[in-house]
Design an enzyme around this catalytic site. Structure first.
Site, PDB file in Angstrom:
ATOM      1  N   ASP A 243      -7.266  -1.409   3.584  1.00 37.99           N
ATOM      2  CA  ASP A 243      -6.367  -2.534   3.304  1.00 37.99           C
ATOM      3  C   ASP A 243      -6.751  -3.788   4.078  1.00 37.99           C
ATOM      4  O   ASP A 243      -6.135  -4.838   3.886  1.00 37.99           O
ATOM      5  CB  ASP A 243      -4.925  -2.159   3.658  1.00 37.99           C
ATOM      6  CG  ASP A 243      -4.397  -1.025   2.816  1.00 37.99           C
ATOM      7  OD1 ASP A 243      -4.707  -1.012   1.609  1.00 37.99           O
ATOM      8  OD2 ASP A 243      -3.683  -0.158   3.352  1.00 37.99           O
TER       9      ASP A 243
ATOM     10  N   ASP B  61       0.873  -1.171   0.000  1.00 33.49           N
ATOM     11  CA  ASP B  61       0.000   0.000   0.000  1.00 33.49           C
ATOM     12  C   ASP B  61       0.915   1.227   0.000  1.00 33.49           C
ATOM     13  O   ASP B  61       2.069   1.144   0.425  1.00 33.49           O
ATOM     14  CB  ASP B  61      -0.890  -0.026   1.245  1.00 33.49           C
ATOM     15  CG  ASP B  61      -1.666   1.262   1.401  1.00 33.49           C
ATOM     16  OD1 ASP B  61      -2.352   1.654   0.440  1.00 33.49           O
ATOM     17  OD2 ASP B  61      -1.579   1.872   2.486  1.00 33.49           O
TER      18      ASP B  61
ATOM     19  N   ASP C  27      -1.747  -0.670   5.812  1.00 30.00           N
ATOM     20  CA  ASP C  27      -2.029  -0.123   7.134  1.00 30.00           C
ATOM     21  C   ASP C  27      -3.452   0.379   7.308  1.00 30.00           C
ATOM     22  O   ASP C  27      -3.932   0.490   8.428  1.00 30.00           O
ATOM     23  CB  ASP C  27      -1.073   1.035   7.432  1.00 30.00           C
ATOM     24  CG  ASP C  27      -1.429   2.273   6.635  1.00 30.00           C
ATOM     25  OD1 ASP C  27      -1.705   2.133   5.424  1.00 30.00           O
ATOM     26  OD2 ASP C  27      -1.454   3.380   7.223  1.00 30.00           O
TER      27      ASP C  27
END
Length: 691
Positions: free
Chosen positions: A578, A395, A574
């Protein structure tokens, strides 16, 4: 126990010596479970799984050491008498020495070998086998055979063998126990960080002590210099330096001031601070860390399943082999003394201790090593999955970048700026937090506030629907997309406003990407951010594969595609958006700064600020897999060599005891090699990029 109605899952933690029983229904009846635990020799009591204080009170190690000393003293005296017999003592002198040896050996064996007898009796009472059954049987046979020979005036007795056998077996058991205690030290070490009492600042400004269990969110606490943080809290006044080394593995003190959030367990070094408690002690980050660490060994990994099945087959096989050996030697020689002697050696040498220890000890040592480096592991099977990962999926915001973006041009005085900051104040997303911080005016009244993971936050302001977040999502109410970078804001039917951002790459991001590439894991970015912003970060990190503008479902779909192609993706993320991807990946990691849902979904949580924790965890996982294979190899090689020699009569019970203990110690010592090599923290390399 899984056969008991209402029991959904049972796992044993050999390191903590605990059995964790999960009921199928939360309100299920406990009496059957408690009765069965009592029946199998494990009386139960309710505990807090994060409370490891009882581990420090264990007295088994001291009892084992006393037993070693007593059996060693007895072995010396019995051996002296045996030397006299071997030197030629005969008739009445020999019989007297045999009797004296028996008088010495009998109480010593009953006292020192009680660990094996009690354990074996517990197993036999419930019609099962454990590793102490063949050991106890061998000691009992040697002792009984010697007593029989002494009473009938025989020439050969084995009191010296029985006592020295007990002595060497106890040495092995004691060393094994010490090594397991060393592996357990990281877990009990966390318990020592827990604070029992704290100072509360009352509304009248007075100080009073309050038990840590009684701390509730919103209470104002004073943390003097030299004391540890009792719960997760936000500093409201004062400044200090914190030692977070035992939590994150980073030795440098961290400066904190008003507004900073700190975790329970950190040590306040330099000055008193006042802070507001954010959550109760049982939900603190320290409690979560202890629960994750304690649960690391309870997983049922592939290797554990193999070891379990092998041990289940192996235990009854030992006794069949020993019995067949006795019968074979009796038929071949007609000497039942000799046949019994060889059968005892077979019983001892085939004890599957090394096989049973091969996996759990390696996983516990690896968990402890990762904990020391600031990486928590949810379960042991995650180590196996991480070791086989083939691709790293990142991410962007909050993971590759530090999660603290700043506005590139400020909010300005545009009419929508105040409303945008108002919506941003109701979200924990890093981008929202930076927008909220850039507009210090009091928030506007807002109704029906809702956050949509992966899209943004919306609410009614002045009776009008307003959205802040993904430009395409905001455009659904604005009616027209405004070109530009960064998140968007708009009232329904009005022009969209954009907020260009700047972000800083997280410490060690470039080094982590390179290290993973060298380890055979190419990187890919899956982000919900704009393509231009993702491309700039990818260019900084030399990542070729990127996908931008993804929803949480898009990320899951991409991971499922990779899994279908035979890839085993490692997801590092995080945010709330996600969470589904972290759960869907082959294995996943989250920073400690991740949302609570993200941390719960991830297999690993790293407490360090830098991303060097990712390649470090991969390295430890691969070394752990290698150690587990080596442990299996050691256990199998030991049995392949020792068992034929014992059956052939070339191994005495004493040598068998040394060999069996040596194999267990070799497996534990081999696992402890995971603690040797320490990773040098990479040098910080901060880069600021326009996003």
């Amino acid at each position: 126990m899984t056969g008991i109605p209402g029991v959904a899952r049972v796992r044993a933690n050999l390191t903590l010596r605990r059995i964790n029983v999960t009921l199928a229904q939360a309100d299920g009846a406990l009496h059957n479970v408690l009765a069965e635990l009592e029946n199998i020799g494990h009386p139960s009591r309710l505990i807090d799984s994060a409370d490891l204080s009882a581990e420090a009170k264990d007295e088994t190690e001291v009892a084992l050491l006393k037993a070693v000393a007593v059996s060693g003293f007895g072995a010396m005296n019995v051996m002296l008498l045996s030397v006299a017999i071997w030197s030629g003592a005969s008739d009445a002198t020999r019989d007297s020495f045999h009797l004296i040896s028996g008088i010495i050996a009998l109480p010593i064996v009953l006292y020192a070998a009680r660990f094996f007898f009690v354990s074996a009796w517990g197993a036999l009472r419930r019609a099962s086998m454990n590793m102490d059954v063949p050991i106890a049987l061998a000691i009992a046979l040697a002792l009984a055979l010697s007593l029989f020979e002494t009473l009938r005036g025989g020439e050969d007795v084995f009191f010296d063998a029985a006592v020295t056998l007990t002595f060497f077996l106890l040495i092995g058991r004691y060393l094994d126990y010490r090594m397991r205690g060393k592996a357990r030290s990281a877990m009990t070490g966390l318990q020592r960080l827990a604070v029992r009492e704290a100072w509360e600042v009352t509304p009248e400004g007075k100080l009073r002590t309050v038990a840590a269990d009684a701390i509730r969110p919103g209470m104002v606490l004073r943390i003097p210099a030299g004391e540890r943080i009792p719960v997760d809290l936000r500093i409201t006044s004062g400044a200090s330096d914190l030692d977070r080394s035992l939590l994150t593995g980073e030795s440098a003190p961290v400066a904190v001031a008003a507004g900073d959030v700190v975790e329970a367990g950190a040590l306040n070094l330099t000055g008193p601070v006042d802070a507001m408690a954010l959550r109760p002690v049982e939900d603190s980050f320290l409690a979560m860390s202890m629960r994750m660490l304690a649960g690391a060994e309870e997983s049922r990994s592939t290797y554990v399943r193999i070891a379990d099945r092998a041990a289940q087959l192996y235990a009854p096989l030992i006794h069949l082999v020993a019995f067949a050996t006795f019968v074979g030697w009796l038929l071949a020689t007609g000497d039942w003394h000799r046949a019994a002697f060889v059968a005892i050696s077979v019983l001892i040498v085939t004890c599957p201790c090394a096989l049973a220890l091969a996996v759990p000890v390696a996983h516990v040592v690896a968990s402890s090593r990762l904990m020391a480096e600031g990486v928590l592991i949810k379960e042991g099977s995650a180590l196996e999955r991480l070791a086989t990962a083939t691709r790293a999926i990142w991410d962007k915001t909050g993971t590759l970048t530090d999660g603290s973006p700043v506005l590139a041009e400020g909010l300005g005085t545009a009419p929508g700026s105040h409303a945008a900051a108002t919506l941003a104040a109701h979200s924990a997303h890093p981008v929202a937090r930076c927008i909220a911080a850039a507009y210090p005016a009091p928030a506007m009244p807002v109704l029906e506030i809702r956050e949509h993971p992966g899209y943004g936050v919306e609410g009614l302001i002045d009776g009008r629907l307003a959205r802040l977040g993904r430009p395409s999502w905001v455009a659904d109410i604005a009616g027209e997309m405004t070109q530009g970078d960064g998140p968007a804001f708009a009232f329904v039917g009005e022009q969209m406003q954009r907020f260009p951002l700047r972000e800083t790459l997280r410490e060690g991001a470039a080094e982590a990407v390179v290290a993973l590439r060298v380890a055979g894991l190419p990187s890919e970015i899956l982000s919900g951010d704009a393509p231009a912003a993702v491309a700039r970060v990818a260019a900084q990190l030399e990542i070729q594969n990127t996908q931008a503008g993804l929803t949480p479902q898009n990320k899951v779909t991409r991971l499922q595609d990779l899994l279908a192609q035979g890839e085993r993706p490692l997801m590092v993320g995080d945010g709330l958006n996600d969470t589904a991807a972290l759960a869907a990946a082959h294995v996943s990691m989250s920073p400690a700064s991740a949302t609570e849902a993200g941390r719960a979904a991830a297999d690993f949580v790293f407490l360090r600020e830098g991303l060097d924790a990712v390649p470090l965890a991969l390295s430890v996982a691969r070394r752990t897999a290698a150690i587990v294979r080596q442990n299996f190899g050691l256990a199998i090689a030991y049995n392949c060599i020792a068992v034929p020699l014992a059956i052939a009569g070339h191994v005495t019970p004493l040598f068998a005891a040394i060999a069996m203990s040596g194999s267990s110690i070799a497996v534990v010592a081999n696992s402890l090699r995971l603690n040797r090599r320490r990773m040098t923290p990479s040098a910080p390399r901060l880069q600021e990029v326009t996003v």
